[in-house]
Design a protein around this motif. Structure first.
Motif, short mmCIF file in Angstrom:
data_model
loop_
_atom_site.label_atom_id
_atom_site.label_comp_id
_atom_site.label_asym_id
_atom_site.label_seq_id
_atom_site.Cartn_x
_atom_site.Cartn_y
_atom_site.Cartn_z
N LEU A 27 0.90 -8.33 10.89
CA LEU A 27 0.67 -7.10 9.99
C LEU A 27 0.25 -7.34 8.86
O LEU A 27 -0.81 -7.39 8.01
CB LEU A 27 1.95 -6.52 9.80
CG LEU A 27 2.85 -5.74 10.04
CD1 LEU A 27 4.27 -5.39 9.94
CD2 LEU A 27 1.86 -4.71 10.54
N PHE A 28 0.75 -8.85 7.70
CA PHE A 28 -0.07 -9.04 6.30
C PHE A 28 -1.25 -9.72 6.35
O PHE A 28 -2.30 -9.39 5.67
CB PHE A 28 0.52 -10.15 5.34
CG PHE A 28 0.23 -10.38 4.21
CD1 PHE A 28 0.42 -9.22 3.79
CD2 PHE A 28 -0.24 -11.29 4.22
CE1 PHE A 28 0.53 -9.48 1.73
CE2 PHE A 28 -1.02 -11.75 2.99
CZ PHE A 28 -0.27 -10.90 1.57
N LEU A 29 -1.31 -10.41 7.92
CA LEU A 29 -2.70 -11.51 7.70
C LEU A 29 -3.94 -10.33 8.24
O LEU A 29 -5.02 -10.38 7.63
CB LEU A 29 -2.58 -12.20 9.27
CG LEU A 29 -1.62 -13.28 8.57
CD1 LEU A 29 -1.67 -14.23 10.15
CD2 LEU A 29 -2.54 -14.43 7.50
N TYR A 35 -4.57 -4.16 1.75
CA TYR A 35 -3.54 -3.08 0.80
C TYR A 35 -3.96 -3.41 -0.96
O TYR A 35 -3.89 -2.73 -1.66
CB TYR A 35 -2.21 -3.47 1.05
CG TYR A 35 -1.44 -3.51 -0.30
CD1 TYR A 35 -0.60 -2.12 -0.26
CD2 TYR A 35 -0.48 -4.48 -0.92
CE1 TYR A 35 0.58 -1.81 -1.19
CE2 TYR A 35 0.25 -3.74 -1.82
CZ TYR A 35 0.74 -2.44 -1.99
OH TYR A 35 1.74 -2.26 -2.74
N PHE A 36 -4.26 -4.50 -1.44
CA PHE A 36 -4.77 -4.49 -2.73
C PHE A 36 -6.02 -4.10 -3.30
O PHE A 36 -5.87 -3.91 -4.30
CB PHE A 36 -4.39 -7.00 -2.74
CG PHE A 36 -3.34 -7.21 -2.92
CD1 PHE A 36 -1.69 -6.82 -3.59
CD2 PHE A 36 -2.62 -8.15 -2.01
CE1 PHE A 36 -0.98 -7.11 -3.58
CE2 PHE A 36 -1.40 -8.60 -1.62
CZ PHE A 36 -0.39 -7.82 -2.28
N THR A 37 -6.54 -4.14 -1.93
CA THR A 37 -8.03 -3.71 -2.65
C THR A 37 -8.21 -2.51 -2.85
O THR A 37 -8.84 -1.99 -3.56
CB THR A 37 -8.94 -4.16 -2.11
OG1 THR A 37 -9.05 -4.43 -0.80
CG2 THR A 37 -9.20 -6.13 -2.47
N GLN A 38 -7.56 -1.67 -1.61
CA GLN A 38 -7.83 -0.66 -1.01
C GLN A 38 -7.11 0.38 -1.21
O GLN A 38 -6.33 1.18 -1.50
CB GLN A 38 -7.57 -0.29 0.24
CG GLN A 38 -9.26 -0.99 0.84
CD GLN A 38 -10.70 -0.61 0.10
OE1 GLN A 38 -11.05 0.73 0.37
NE2 GLN A 38 -11.58 -1.56 -0.14
N ALA A 88 10.10 -11.84 -1.91
CA ALA A 88 8.66 -12.34 -2.63
C ALA A 88 7.89 -10.88 -2.24
O ALA A 88 6.45 -10.11 -2.79
CB ALA A 88 8.36 -13.41 -2.72
N THR A 89 7.64 -10.69 -0.75
CA THR A 89 7.01 -9.72 -0.62
C THR A 89 7.30 -8.24 -0.86
O THR A 89 6.57 -7.75 -0.98
CB THR A 89 6.86 -9.77 1.07
OG1 THR A 89 6.44 -11.49 2.34
CG2 THR A 89 6.43 -9.27 1.64
N ALA A 90 7.93 -7.99 -1.05
CA ALA A 90 8.91 -6.57 -0.76
C ALA A 90 8.26 -6.82 -2.50
O ALA A 90 8.00 -4.85 -2.94
CB ALA A 90 10.03 -6.38 -1.27
N CYS A 91 7.81 -7.25 -3.23
CA CYS A 91 8.04 -7.29 -4.63
C CYS A 91 6.42 -6.78 -4.69
O CYS A 91 5.86 -5.98 -6.02
CB CYS A 91 8.16 -8.38 -5.42
SG CYS A 91 9.81 -8.80 -5.81
N PHE A 92 5.28 -6.84 -3.81
CA PHE A 92 4.22 -6.68 -3.72
C PHE A 92 3.55 -5.64 -3.66
O PHE A 92 2.69 -4.34 -3.84
CB PHE A 92 3.46 -7.26 -2.22
CG PHE A 92 3.35 -8.15 -1.76
CD1 PHE A 92 3.23 -9.04 -2.54
CD2 PHE A 92 2.69 -8.55 -0.73
CE1 PHE A 92 2.88 -10.74 -2.09
CE2 PHE A 92 3.00 -9.60 -0.50
CZ PHE A 92 3.12 -10.65 -1.31
N ILE A 93 5.02 -3.95 -3.85
CA ILE A 93 4.63 -2.75 -3.73
C ILE A 93 4.78 -2.95 -5.54
O ILE A 93 3.57 -1.76 -5.83
CB ILE A 93 6.04 -2.28 -3.11
CG1 ILE A 93 5.78 -2.31 -1.79
CG2 ILE A 93 5.96 -1.11 -3.80
CD1 ILE A 93 7.03 -1.80 -1.22
N LEU A 168 3.52 -0.59 5.60
CA LEU A 168 3.05 -2.12 5.87
C LEU A 168 3.54 -3.12 5.42
O LEU A 168 4.91 -3.84 5.64
CB LEU A 168 1.12 -2.43 5.98
CG LEU A 168 1.00 -3.94 6.53
CD1 LEU A 168 -0.51 -2.90 6.86
CD2 LEU A 168 0.75 -4.49 4.74
N ILE A 169 4.36 -3.11 4.15
CA ILE A 169 4.03 -3.82 3.16
C ILE A 169 5.90 -4.47 3.20
O ILE A 169 7.00 -5.10 3.47
CB ILE A 169 4.93 -3.68 2.14
CG1 ILE A 169 2.90 -4.32 1.27
CG2 ILE A 169 5.23 -4.63 0.71
CD1 ILE A 169 2.13 -5.52 1.69
#
Length: 417
Positions: A27-29, A35-38, A88-93, A168-169
């Motif tokens: 999913l992340f790859l 996600y971060f740019t769009q 840490a991945t959940a913190c991406f939100i 996704l995140i």
């Protein structure tokens, strides 16, 4: 898939944990950068810088955590790294600016590197007589999981809303947490008995460090398919853009089908050295074919590119099998996590430096750059057998030194009458 299921219970548990983890990784790859740019609207340059910082930050973490797994028990340490990665991945939100993004991605990337090192003693313990072959099983399972995750990510990218990207995140974090939960079913592995050796023994093993560097140079080949060939197809050939997906699909299917079989005859460090040599030659031939695809009709370019990817994948199978065998075969059992953490430095450097090197050589320079990169792979493959022989001589000398330090056995004799 039935052929990818190992025989024993612990092996199946590890495979199930790995499969769940790699679905999240897929999913992340596929859509993490988008996600971060769009969705978060961070500038692409900041995202690239943050990922680079995280890559370098994670390099040394694997060694320390690998040693912790050796001394404290691998299952608990590995599960902890998965939980940290999930959090840490959940913190991406909430990472809506540069520094929160850097903090979260550094933590997640470091936990990922630490997990790879901490998992190594589990693979060695439950891999039976051939842990390297079991590692091949896990790589095949990894490709299946990443492919499924990529399909799900494709749907999310197609929707393109902030909510879809956040799902996704969340799905990524849940996959990592579920992977850790599955490890509860795995029997714990007791640490190996302590031996009289330096604390950071892997960092003192010069032949192993040389092999780490050589494997890292060879690991740049993983970026050829994901960075160099897609850009080459778009910018230098008349091949249709859909061929980018076609090359990835061909590679993925071949790895899933053939990785275990490719490693069965690579059953010693000497055999691993030969596999390195063959992989280097395969990469040289593949790079030459890619370079020839420029300036040809679309049908010829497509044929050359697919043939190049086929040959490259054969080299990739040999390279992976060689790395599995050499990294385990030349590591002492009591320090498996520490040694595999050191060996992971090579792949980490390739991850951080490979894209820039390939873009500069193959895309900016053009056709000559492909020959230079191919020659680099070939020379590295030819150097690997020399390093393996050096490592084996050091290993044998170490065994002899250990034997000479054993106290003499006392022989009880009775006095003559």
């Amino acid at each position: 898939m039935p052929h990818l299921l190992p025989d024993t219970g612990p092996q199946r548990t590890l495979a199930a944990s790995n499969f769940t983890y790699t679905v999240g990784s897929g999913l992340f790859l596929t859509a993490g950068v988008l996600y971060f740019t769009q969705a978060v609207h961070l500038p692409a340059a900041q995202v690239g810088l943050g990922l680079g910082i995280a890559g370098f930050f994670s390099l040394a973490v694997g060694i320390a955590v690998g040693r912790l797994a050796d001394t404290r028990g691998a299952r608990g340490v590995y599960a902890t790294t998965l939980v940290i990665q999930a959090l840490a991945t959940a913190c991406f939100i909430g990472a809506d600016s540069f520094w929160p993004f850097v903090l979260a991605v550094c933590t997640a990337t470091a936990a990922k590197a630490a997990g790879l090192a901490a998992r190594s003693p589990l693979i060695r313990h439950y891999g039976g007589d051939r842990p390297q072959e079991f590692r091949g099983y896990l790589r095949a399972v990894t490709n299946v999981g990443i492919s499924l995750g990529a399909l799900l990510a494709g749907w999310i990218v197609q929707v393109g809303t902030l909510t879809a990207y956040q799902l996704l995140i969340i799905g990524n974090a849940i996959a990592f947490a579920a992977s850790a939960a599955i490890l509860v079913l795995l029997p714990p592995v007791e640490p190996e008995p302590a031996v009289d050796s330096p604390r950071w023994i892997a960092l003192r093993d010069r032949p192993y460090l040389v092999l780490t560097v050589l494997d890292g140079v060879m690991a740049i080949q993983f970026k050829v398919l994901t960075v160099a060939i897609p850009l080459w197809i778009v910018e230098a050939t008349t091949a249709p853009p859909w061929l980018i997906s076609g090359t990835m699909l061909l590679n993925t299917v071949l790895v899933i089908a053939l990785q275990v079989r490719a490693g069965r005859n690579v059953d010693s460090p000497v055999a691993g050295a030969g596999a390195y040599r063959r992989s280097g030659m395969a990469f040289l031939l593949s790079c030459a074919l890619v370079s020839l695809s420029a300036g040809t009709p679309a049908w010829a370019a497509g044929t050359l590119l697919l043939t190049a990817v086929l040959i490259h994948t054969i080299g990739e199978l040999w390279h992976s099998a060689a790395g599995f065998e050499v990294s385990f075969g030349l590591a002492p059992k009591h320090a498996t996590g520490q040694y595999l953490g050191v060996f992971g430095l090579g792949a980490g450097l390739a991850e951080a430096l490979g894209p820039a090197l390939l873009i500069s050589a193959c895309i900016t320079w053009g056709r000559p750059g492909w020959y230079v990169v191919g020659a680099l792979f070939a020379v590295t493959g030819l150097a690997a057998p020399l390093a393996v022989r050096w490592a084996q001589r050091r290993q044998q000398a170490g065994k002899g030194h250990t034997a000479s330090r054993q106290p003499p056995r006392r022989i009880c004799q009775t006095s003559p009458p």
